[in-house]
Motif scaffolding. Sequence first.
Motif, mmCIF file in Angstrom:
data_model
loop_
_atom_site.group_PDB
_atom_site.id
_atom_site.type_symbol
_atom_site.label_atom_id
_atom_site.label_comp_id
_atom_site.label_asym_id
_atom_site.label_seq_id
_atom_site.Cartn_x
_atom_site.Cartn_y
_atom_site.Cartn_z
ATOM 1 N N SER A 182 0.842 -1.195 0.000
ATOM 2 C CA SER A 182 0.000 0.000 0.000
ATOM 3 C C SER A 182 0.875 1.241 0.000
ATOM 4 O O SER A 182 1.840 1.319 0.768
ATOM 5 N N VAL A 183 0.527 2.209 -0.861
ATOM 6 C CA VAL A 183 1.233 3.496 -0.931
ATOM 7 C C VAL A 183 0.194 4.604 -1.068
ATOM 8 O O VAL A 183 -0.683 4.538 -1.937
ATOM 9 N N LEU A 184 0.269 5.611 -0.207
ATOM 10 C CA LEU A 184 -0.616 6.773 -0.264
ATOM 11 C C LEU A 184 0.240 8.030 -0.313
ATOM 12 O O LEU A 184 1.263 8.117 0.379
ATOM 13 N N ILE A 185 -0.197 9.033 -1.127
ATOM 14 C CA ILE A 185 0.525 10.298 -1.196
ATOM 15 C C ILE A 185 -0.428 11.451 -0.871
ATOM 16 O O ILE A 185 -1.610 11.394 -1.190
ATOM 17 N N GLU A 186 0.105 12.475 -0.208
ATOM 18 C CA GLU A 186 -0.646 13.681 0.112
ATOM 19 C C GLU A 186 0.196 14.886 -0.288
ATOM 20 O O GLU A 186 1.423 14.863 -0.192
#
Length: 417
Positions: A182-186
């Motif tokens: 899982s990879v999330l960017i903000e």
Amino acid sequence: MISKSGHFTLHLALQYKCVALCLFGMICISSSAISADIAAINTVKTVTPSSQILTQVSNVHPVVGEQVVLRFELLVNGFFNGGTEFDLPSMSSARLSQASSFAINGSRTSAGQALSSQIWELYLYPEHKGVIEVPSLRFKIKYMDSSSGESKTATLMSDAIALYAYIPASLKNAEQYIVSESVLIEDQWSVSQPSYNVGDVIKRRIKISVANLPAMNIPRILITSADGVNVTALEAKLTDNNNRGENSAILSQELHYIVEDGGRFIVGGEEIMWWEPDFGLHRLNFAEIELNVAGSSTGREWVLFALVTSTATLLILPGLKRLVLPIRVKLTKALLAGNWREFINLLYLRGDKLSAPAIIKPSLPLPASVEEHKKHQLISELFRACFNSVAENNSNPFKPKEGEKLSIIEALRYLIK
């Protein structure tokens, strides 16, 4: 009626029968003993040892950069009553780290016997493709043995592990990527406005969150900006979290964009390549914004140019003051300024290398040419005009008559040659 021979034959048959019965009895006894021995051997083999170790690997064919979990389960017939000691081997093709400084304690049943268990987990991150060999690990344990009731110390050796790491075809040309489930960017920018001015600073904060990967393994994003906008990246902040065996990490970083010129600029929009083990390649992009900047940096560039020029002048002037000009140049300067005393002084200085022309008697070398006679006559006239008693208080004693100015200037220039 039975004869003697018949009696002998019957007696012999009875003897043979007795012998056969004896042999059969001996064979039965031997078979029973062998069976008992075999049963005893089987019983020994099925006895569970008082301590043992089990080795498990989460993935033997990982992608380069993917997290591989190595699990070592220590089992004892009793309970652990001391600290467990082990060392991580050094490896050139991968990096090993300990998941936790504490073991996971529990129990399990093996061959109908209850055993105490202690689980240690290591994380392996392949750094190069190819075969990766993890040597055996030595675990030194202390436990209380239930069978003997004694405290014991044992050394358990884990199995050696062989892995093969690879790079998928779609990642062969990638300079950097993330391998995670899982990879999330903000992406957060400071308050946007319709127009900016030269010198404005726009702040930006980015955050990358990943699962099953340490923060130090998250690649730094290559930040680019157009000409006219200068970007400064502050030090990245790394955070690791572990919650009930599940680990995650966060990379956060603040960026400052300094507007240096007018125009229209596009900033942001960087791409992250993310490889998900079960699904393959993903491409994530940060937000992209447009900056409309009023004015230009022309005035600032002129100020910078003036600053550089003045600095260079200040550095050069002392050198110019120390520079000794040739006598011919000094003669020309004195002529153009009408400084006749300086002019005569330089003439004599050039000819005689002396600095007191008032005491010099002009002399003419012999034999002399017509040109030398002419120069000698001009020098004598200038000398008398500049250093007689009348000329002492006259700033410009040598004043040619009307109509003679041009010829005198030409004569003086003639003397400079």
